[in-house]
Design a protein around this motif. Structure first.
Motif, short mmCIF file in Angstrom:
data_model
loop_
_atom_site.label_atom_id
_atom_site.label_comp_id
_atom_site.label_asym_id
_atom_site.label_seq_id
_atom_site.Cartn_x
_atom_site.Cartn_y
_atom_site.Cartn_z
N LYS A 1 -0.77 -2.44 14.56
CA LYS A 1 0.49 -2.70 13.87
C LYS A 1 0.51 -1.94 12.54
O LYS A 1 -0.49 -1.91 11.82
N LEU A 2 1.66 -1.37 12.22
CA LEU A 2 1.78 -0.69 10.93
C LEU A 2 1.69 -1.68 9.77
O LEU A 2 1.24 -1.32 8.68
N SER A 3 2.10 -2.92 9.99
CA SER A 3 2.04 -3.92 8.92
C SER A 3 0.62 -4.26 8.51
O SER A 3 0.42 -4.90 7.47
N ASN A 4 -0.36 -3.86 9.31
CA ASN A 4 -1.76 -4.11 8.92
C ASN A 4 -2.11 -3.41 7.61
O ASN A 4 -3.03 -3.82 6.91
N ARG A 5 -1.36 -2.37 7.29
CA ARG A 5 -1.60 -1.65 6.03
C ARG A 5 -1.40 -2.56 4.82
O ARG A 5 -2.09 -2.41 3.81
N PHE A 6 -0.48 -3.52 4.93
CA PHE A 6 -0.13 -4.35 3.78
C PHE A 6 -0.73 -5.75 3.85
O PHE A 6 -0.30 -6.63 3.09
N TYR A 7 -1.65 -5.98 4.75
CA TYR A 7 -2.26 -7.32 4.80
C TYR A 7 -3.13 -7.53 3.55
O TYR A 7 -3.84 -6.63 3.12
N PRO A 8 -3.08 -8.71 2.92
CA PRO A 8 -3.88 -8.95 1.70
C PRO A 8 -5.34 -9.25 2.03
O PRO A 8 -5.80 -10.38 2.00
N TYR A 9 -6.08 -8.22 2.36
CA TYR A 9 -7.48 -8.38 2.76
C TYR A 9 -8.32 -8.94 1.61
O TYR A 9 -8.13 -8.57 0.44
N GLU A 10 -9.25 -9.82 1.95
CA GLU A 10 -10.09 -10.42 0.91
C GLU A 10 -11.03 -9.40 0.29
O GLU A 10 -11.56 -9.61 -0.80
N GLU A 11 -11.23 -8.27 0.98
CA GLU A 11 -12.09 -7.22 0.41
C GLU A 11 -11.44 -6.53 -0.78
O GLU A 11 -12.11 -5.83 -1.55
N ILE A 12 -10.14 -6.70 -0.96
CA ILE A 12 -9.42 -6.06 -2.08
C ILE A 12 -9.60 -6.95 -3.31
O ILE A 12 -9.02 -8.03 -3.39
N GLU A 13 -10.36 -6.50 -4.27
CA GLU A 13 -10.66 -7.30 -5.46
C GLU A 13 -9.92 -6.81 -6.70
O GLU A 13 -9.95 -7.48 -7.73
N THR A 14 -9.29 -5.66 -6.62
CA THR A 14 -8.56 -5.13 -7.77
C THR A 14 -7.10 -5.53 -7.70
O THR A 14 -6.57 -5.87 -6.63
N GLU A 15 -6.42 -5.48 -8.84
CA GLU A 15 -4.99 -5.76 -8.87
C GLU A 15 -4.20 -4.61 -8.25
O GLU A 15 -3.16 -4.82 -7.64
#
Length: 708
Positions: free
Chosen positions: A509-523
């Protein structure tokens, strides 16, 4: 002697080969027949086909000897004692799965149909079968819908319907079954719930009272009126409508009519000739398109479009189709029916779209409306009524999908839409930025590069190596969107000086690009495609520094615009290189991680499913979302306009004209869902200081800015 033996051996081999081929063909045909039989038994794709071929439906006799009796209704059911939640989520998605039984013609011993299918129930089944919730496998189903029309109890043979339900192969006393009923009860009693033996089955009903509605289990739905679908919506402002209050029902109790007539006499004595209009049927015959007041005839439901308020008074049934007609006319309903369970009350805040008056206060309804409702509030309520109607009530499809969405939120509460989204219509003139950020975001944190990829390893590795040169890069997160092929082993990935994480998605899915993954720690997030390998470290670093000053906006490089077409009277997508910018594509753009959360959980309407189904326009959807909530335009950075990967010749979505047509379709569809065009067009670009000045490169902080 040798020659005849060879000939015989050759003939023998041919005979064996022929026999083997015949056997293989017979086995293959048998397997195909079994597969078709399984498909028919499971009601998979055949249920969808048979919906259009009623003449081929199987005939099932109800009431023969030895058949099960109707299952007694469980009126004490609630979500925790009658609903088997362990049937849900078996397909691995956080989404309801609904199975529709194979369609059949249920007849009695005399081969007379016990209930022909109405057009409205046909639309209910058609909506489910063509929705994202449908599953052809009953073993995977969370909900099961019988193909038996129970919408109107007036025409039901209750005993036969109850027996037909108990004949269903997965009935299990009605567990996890859903029945639709808009007109419960029969005269003269008019019960407020479906009077069919239904066991534990849930009911989506149109006439519940607070005593028969099983809160958190049943679904209250509107009483749909198919008679006036060609009538226009009532968009006339309240200030231009002739009547303050109109009562158009012909079936209200004599005592209530006397109360209203007394108020008509009172307002006439006061000289307010256009305050209250009480109508009744014209003559002995019921005409659905006319109402009368003495000798004066009024068109129905056209008269409702001339009323500010429309009375919805208890009739024989609690649920009245006049509520539906009033909403379509843009008339604020005044509910005078104690205990009536309003449609979709589980998610809709009716205080914003109706006035509810106790039956004992009906003689004072005119004074209540004059005293408590200002013209400003009336206008707001009228707009809310129309928006609710168009979102959830307009067609049987809308009513069915709303019912399924409510059940989906109930079963998967962690993914439920907040009530504010159910009730908040887009307000173009009332933008409230949800982000309270520092004037300038701190530089120490850096950003996370999120790279969406499928199968372009060479360009992906080039992008990672390019990103590693950017000073403010904090982490690289690769979203592996290929379920058919695993990502390369760790030893094959580029060696860089920041953490590199790979997450594998369940669906492409293209929307996977915008999923708020827990690995993202920066703002800050940099969304980048796996083929954007031509950027320089200075360009990306400068883009991040610009985002720090505009952290509530999308800041990026490839820009696009939308234009209004006077030929088609609609918006269209434009990719020409002009100075006007209304979108920055998220194939290379910085944005705050908050927007990933909003995109995943609060994107209006069906936009997210539209993007995933069409595999296009996720970047347009994100621009719509951010501009709608902030009221601000994106920021275009640096003069570079060309971003096509020179080595990437396949998989380029932008390479054909059909892509541009699809993008324009997205723009028009998103505009309809948002109810406005939220994008802001600006002529603005951010460039580094001294970028165009003729100074030595050593005096410039960002000297390697690339070219067009």
């Amino acid at each position: 002697m040798i020659l005849p033996d060879a000939v015989c051996g050759h003939k023998y081999r041919n005979a064996v080969v022929s026999t083997v081929i015949v056997v293989v063909v017979m086995v293959a045909l048998r397997l195909c027949a079994q597969m078709v039989g399984v498909g028919l038994a499971s009601g998979g794709s055949d249920a969808r086909v048979s919906l259009e071929a009623a003449s081929h439906w199987e005939e099932l006799v109800v009431g023969g000897g030895g058949q099960q009796q109707p299952t007694p209704s469980r009126h004490n059911c609630h979500y925790y004692n009658c609903f088997n939640v362990y049937r849900c989520g078996r397909n691995g998605n956080q989404r309801l799965s609904v199975y529709v039984y194979p369609l059949a013609r249920y007849v009695d011993e005399e081969h007379v149909a016990i209930k022909p299918m109405s057009r409205e129930f046909f639309e209910v089944l058609d909506t489910i079968l063509n929705s994202e919730y449908h599953t052809p496998n009953p073993e995977e189903a969370c909900l099961l819908v019988p193909p038996i029309d129970t919408l109107n109890e007036n025409s039901l043979r209750r005993d036969k319907i109850g027996q037909a339900l108990s004949m269903l192969p997965y009935w299990a006393e009605g567990e996890n079954h859903l029945l639709f009923n808009m007109l419960p009860g029969t005269p003269p009693q008019f019960d407020t719930s479906l009077g069919v033996g239904r066991g534990k089955a849930m009911v989506a009903g149109g006439g519940f009272s607070s005593l028969t509605y099983r809160r958190g289990y049943d679904i209250a739905i509107p009483v749909y009126n198919p008679a006036h679908q060609n009538e226009p919506l009532g968009r006339k402002p309240g200030s231009e409508r002739q009547w303050l209050v109109v009562s158009s029902q012909v079936n209200i109790h004599r005592d209530y009519r006397e109360d209203l007539e007394a108020q008509v006499t009172q307002v006439m004595a006061e000289g307010s000739h256009s305050d209250l209009l009480v109508l009744e049927k014209c003559g002995p015959d019921v005409n659905l398109t006319q109402r009368c007041r003495g000798d004066q005839m009024y068109p129905y439901p056209g008269i409702l479009r001339e009323a500010k308020f429309c009375l919805v008074v208890r009739g024989g049934r609690l649920g009245q189709s006049v509520l539906y007609d009033a909403m379509r006319a843009g008339c604020v309903p005044v509910i005078v029916a104690d205990g009536y369970q309003m449609p979709f009350s589980e998610v809709i805040d009716w205080r914003e779209a109706s006035i509810q008056v106790y039956e004992e206060d009906l003689p004072e309804v005119m004074n209540i409306l004059r005293r408590d409702v200002s013209m400003e509030r009336l206008g707001e309520m009228q707009r809310q009524v129309l928006w609710l109607y168009e979102q959830y009530f307009a067609t049987m499809k809308d009513i069915t999908l709303t019912t399924l969405k409510i059940l989906n939120d109930r079963v998967f509460p962690a993914h439920a839409r907040p009530l504010s989204l159910w009730n908040t219509r887009p307000r173009p003139s009332a933008v409230a930025n949800p982000l309270f950020l520092p004037l300038t975001a701190p530089a120490s944190e850096g950003f996370t590069a999120v790279i969406l990829t499928y199968d372009r390893l060479d360009s992906l590795f080039q992008v990672i190596q390019m990103m590693a040169q950017v000073p403010s890069l904090s982490k690289v997160l690769v979203v592996w969107n290929n379920q058919r092929k695993p990502p390369p082993q760790a030893s094959l990935w580029p060696k860089i000086n920041v953490p590199l994480k790979v997450v594998q998605t369940r669906e492409n899915k293209l929307s996977n690009r915008f999923y708020p993954y827990e690995e993202i720690e920066t703002e800050c997030i940099l969304a980048i495609d796996d083929d954007i390998n031509m950027m320089t470290a200075d360009e990306l670093e400068f883009g991040y520094q610009v985002w720090r000053e505009f952290s509530d906006r999308i800041v990026g490089f490839p820009s696009r615009n939308v234009l209004w077409s006077n030929d088609t009277h609609s918006w269209k997508y434009d990719s020409e290189w002009t100075n006007e910018v209304s979108m920055v594509l998220t194939g290379l753009a910085f944005y705050h991680k908050y927007w990933s959360y909003v995109y995943t959980t609060q994107l209006p309407g069906d936009i997210k499913s539209w993007v995933d189904t069409n595999m296009n326009c996720e970047d347009i959807a994100m621009n719509f979302l951010v501009s709608n909530l902030t009221g601000k335009a994106p920021i275009k950075v640096t003069p570079r306009k060309k971003f096509k990967c020179g080595e990437c010749t396949s998989g380029d979505l932008s390479a054909n004209e059909a892509h541009m047509v699809e993008r324009s379709q997205c723009v028009r569809h998103f505009t309809r869902v948002f109810g406005t065009m939220p994008l802001k067009t600006v002529e603005f670009r951010a460039d580094p200081v001294l970028f165009m000045d003729n100074f030595p490169k050593k005096l410039k902080l960002y000297d390697d800015m690339g070219s067009l």
